[in-house]
Design an enzyme around this catalytic site. Structure first.
Site, PDB file in Angstrom:
ATOM      1  N   HIS A 179      -0.576  14.348 -27.165  1.00  0.00           N
ATOM      2  CA  HIS A 179      -0.595  12.998 -26.603  1.00  0.00           C
ATOM      3  C   HIS A 179      -1.855  12.198 -26.939  1.00  0.00           C
ATOM      4  CE1 HIS A 179       2.974  14.310 -24.556  1.00  0.00           C
ATOM      5  NE2 HIS A 179       3.083  13.193 -23.869  1.00  0.00           N
ATOM      6  N   ARG A 189       0.814  -1.234   0.000  1.00  0.00           N
ATOM      7  CA  ARG A 189       0.000   0.000   0.000  1.00  0.00           C
ATOM      8  C   ARG A 189       0.841   1.275   0.000  1.00  0.00           C
ATOM      9  NH1 ARG A 189      -3.454  -2.966   3.611  1.00  0.00           N
ATOM     10  NH2 ARG A 189      -5.074  -3.913   2.350  1.00  0.00           N
ATOM     11  N   LYS A 226       2.985  10.920 -11.879  1.00  0.00           N
ATOM     12  CA  LYS A 226       2.123  10.005 -12.647  1.00  0.00           C
ATOM     13  C   LYS A 226       2.836   8.666 -12.752  1.00  0.00           C
ATOM     14  CE  LYS A 226      -0.658  12.804 -15.733  1.00  0.00           C
ATOM     15  NZ  LYS A 226      -0.920  13.163 -17.146  1.00  0.00           N
ATOM     16  N   GLU A 246       9.600  15.867 -26.636  1.00  0.00           N
ATOM     17  CA  GLU A 246       8.933  16.367 -25.421  1.00  0.00           C
ATOM     18  C   GLU A 246       9.447  17.777 -25.089  1.00  0.00           C
ATOM     19  OE1 GLU A 246       6.420  15.112 -23.689  1.00  0.00           O
ATOM     20  OE2 GLU A 246       6.411  12.962 -24.087  1.00  0.00           O
ATOM     21  N   GLU A 286      -4.287  16.741 -12.263  1.00  0.00           N
ATOM     22  CA  GLU A 286      -4.803  17.013 -13.599  1.00  0.00           C
ATOM     23  C   GLU A 286      -6.297  17.346 -13.607  1.00  0.00           C
ATOM     24  OE1 GLU A 286      -2.706  14.864 -16.751  1.00  0.00           O
ATOM     25  OE2 GLU A 286      -4.638  14.626 -17.733  1.00  0.00           O
ATOM     26  N   HIS A 326      -1.041   8.663 -28.232  1.00  0.00           N
ATOM     27  CA  HIS A 326      -1.441   7.413 -27.573  1.00  0.00           C
ATOM     28  C   HIS A 326      -2.196   6.513 -28.554  1.00  0.00           C
ATOM     29  CE1 HIS A 326      -1.115   9.227 -23.250  1.00  0.00           C
ATOM     30  NE2 HIS A 326       0.051   9.051 -23.840  1.00  0.00           N
ATOM     31  N   ARG A 354      -2.913  20.902 -15.784  1.00  0.00           N
ATOM     32  CA  ARG A 354      -1.927  19.865 -16.134  1.00  0.00           C
ATOM     33  C   ARG A 354      -2.207  19.211 -17.483  1.00  0.00           C
ATOM     34  NH1 ARG A 354       0.980  15.348 -12.248  1.00  0.00           N
ATOM     35  NH2 ARG A 354       2.196  14.413 -13.908  1.00  0.00           N
ATOM     36  N   ASN A 367      -0.276  17.306 -21.971  1.00  0.00           N
ATOM     37  CA  ASN A 367      -0.645  16.227 -22.892  1.00  0.00           C
ATOM     38  C   ASN A 367      -0.801  16.719 -24.317  1.00  0.00           C
ATOM     39  OD1 ASN A 367      -0.737  14.246 -20.896  1.00  0.00           O
ATOM     40  ND2 ASN A 367      -2.752  14.964 -20.251  1.00  0.00           N
ATOM     41  N   LYS A 403       7.573  22.164 -15.955  1.00  0.00           N
ATOM     42  CA  LYS A 403       6.745  21.071 -15.447  1.00  0.00           C
ATOM     43  C   LYS A 403       6.440  21.277 -13.965  1.00  0.00           C
ATOM     44  CE  LYS A 403       5.362  16.480 -15.492  1.00  0.00           C
ATOM     45  NZ  LYS A 403       5.282  15.226 -16.194  1.00  0.00           N
ATOM     46  N   HIS A 460       7.970   6.614 -27.338  1.00  0.00           N
ATOM     47  CA  HIS A 460       6.883   7.503 -26.938  1.00  0.00           C
ATOM     48  C   HIS A 460       7.019   8.913 -27.548  1.00  0.00           C
ATOM     49  CE1 HIS A 460       3.836   9.496 -24.652  1.00  0.00           C
ATOM     50  NE2 HIS A 460       4.734  10.279 -24.068  1.00  0.00           N
TER      51      HIS A 460
HETATM   52  N1  GLY Z   1       3.438  13.669 -19.147  1.00  0.00           N
HETATM   53  C1  GLY Z   1       2.287  14.412 -18.821  1.00  0.00           C
HETATM   54  C2  GLY Z   1       2.126  14.693 -17.374  1.00  0.00           C
HETATM   55  O1  GLY Z   1       3.009  14.395 -16.593  1.00  0.00           O
HETATM   56  O2  GLY Z   1       1.117  15.204 -16.955  1.00  0.00           O
END
Ligand code: GLY
Length: 366
Positions: free
Chosen positions: A249, A122, A144, A186, A238, A253, A242, A246, A228, A266
């Site tokens: 993305h 946990r 994330k 990126e 998010e 994806h 945030r 993306n 960031k 990626h």
């Molecule tokens: N890579 C996108 C984020 O960390 O929100």
């Protein structure tokens, strides 16, 4: 250059990202400074271990290194079963609730190790040592974590902040060129979504950056980390802001999922995704065609991209409907109105998205 420390606020308290040449050799004292632990467990992958295992194990000995777990970090292996294998090895190696995991590697190592840290017993502490450009500017920061399902990318995971991140540009020296360039996409993303000066720097100095010029790295990486840090400190989970990280993305994806996570790195998929998102914004009248071309041109300058997937637009649309930004079945996209800013737009008519997908060339146009 001396190291730079950038703080991130998270719901579990503040942590630091330390960027600098040779910060990895000081990983032992850095981990020790986090407080007592019952054992340090290094998590890494075969290709990272080949170059860095001995150095890292030596550096972490003084912090109480007990065991090293090596797991497959190909995007195809970023799965619940890989996370299970890592957890089982941790049990066998005696990791308890006060263990500290140290994840050394790229985005997949960090995402899987972070997911393991969030769920093993946990929750146990984790320190990230990102060794790729993607991981240093993006994935190791902001908490994330997660794994893929055959149905879509990162569909199972948790927000789980690390205790510390050590980003050392020296570790980028052993990256294959394709991996390095994957991270540059990126970096381009940060320019488009919030840093016009970075974008202009990249337009002038892409050649230096792709050759890993030390000065270019020392300018670009901390700048991206700061961007960031600002975003995730305001919106860790998010709820809004945030989402701009993306950019590109949603398309990316879909390209990755449609090709079974095997065709693109990626960042390469994000390169294509940024082209698609810029064309979509121009088609919607949000972004000047000239700015969309500048973005496409900068993506092209990074290097060659694998061809677009053979999948039909309808199949890509189906995958995009499973995107985490989708609300009530309506597609939402992060789009830029102007280089240096981005926001989420939606619902975006499916017809326009299909049109953009149908018109993408196999290779970005010069
Ligand atoms: N890579 C996108 C984020 O960390 O929100």
């Amino acid at each position: 250059m001396s190291s730079q420390r950038i703080s991130i606020d998270s719901e579990n308290g503040r942590y630091e990202v330390v960027y600098g040449s040779r910060v990895l050799s000081g990983a032992g004292p850095a981990v020790r400074s986090l407080g007592a632990n019952t054992g340090v467990f290094l998590l890494s992958s075969p290709r990272v271990a080949r170059h860095w295992r001995r150095k890292l194990e030596r550096a972490l000995r003084s912090a109480g290194l007990r065991h090293t777990v090596i797991f497959d970090d190909r995007e195809e292996a970023k799965s619940i079963s890989t996370a299970e294998l890592v957890c089982r090895e941790l049990v066998r190696a005696g990791a308890d609730r006060r263990a500290i995991l140290v994840a050394a590697g790229g985005g997949v190592v960090g995402d899987v190790a972070g997911f393991v840290a969030a769920t093993y017993l946990r929750g146990v502490g984790i320190v990230h040592l990102p060794t790729t450009l993607v991981a240093q500017v993006d994935s190791a920061i902001g908490g994330k974590t997660g794994v893929n399902l055959p149905e879509g990318k990162n569909l199972v995971g948790a927000f789980y902040s690390p205790r510390l991140v050590l980003a050392d540009p020296v570790s980028l020296s052993t990256l294959p060129s394709r991996e390095f360039r994957s991270g540059v996409y990126e970096v381009v993303k940060y320019g488009v979504i919030g840093d016009e000066r970075l974008f202009a720097f990249l337009e002038k100095s892409m050649e230096m950056l792709v050759h890993r010029d030390a000065k270019a790295l020392d300018y670009v990486i901390p700048r991206c980390i700061q961007s960031k840090a600002k975003v995730v400190s305001h919106d860790e989970r998010e709820a809004g802001l945030r989402e701009i990280l993306n950019f590109g993305h949603t398309f990316a994806h879909a390209f990755e999922t449609a090709t079974g996570y095997a065709k693109y790195l990626h960042g390469e998929a994000v390169g294509w995704g940024m082209i698609a998102a810029s064309r979509l914004a121009a088609r919607m009248g949000l972004l000047k065609t000239e700015s969309a071309s500048r973005i496409e041109n900068l993506v092209r300058q990074v290097g060659p991209l694998p061809d677009l997937p053979a999948a039909k637009p309808a199949r890509l649309m189906e995958i995009m409907h499973a995107d985490k930004k989708t609300r009530g079945g309506q597609l939402r996209f992060v789009l830029s109105r102007k280089i240096g800013s981005a926001e989420t737009f939606g619902p975006v008519p499916a017809k326009l998205v299909i049109e953009v997908l149908g018109r993408l060339p196999a290779q970005p146009r010069p």
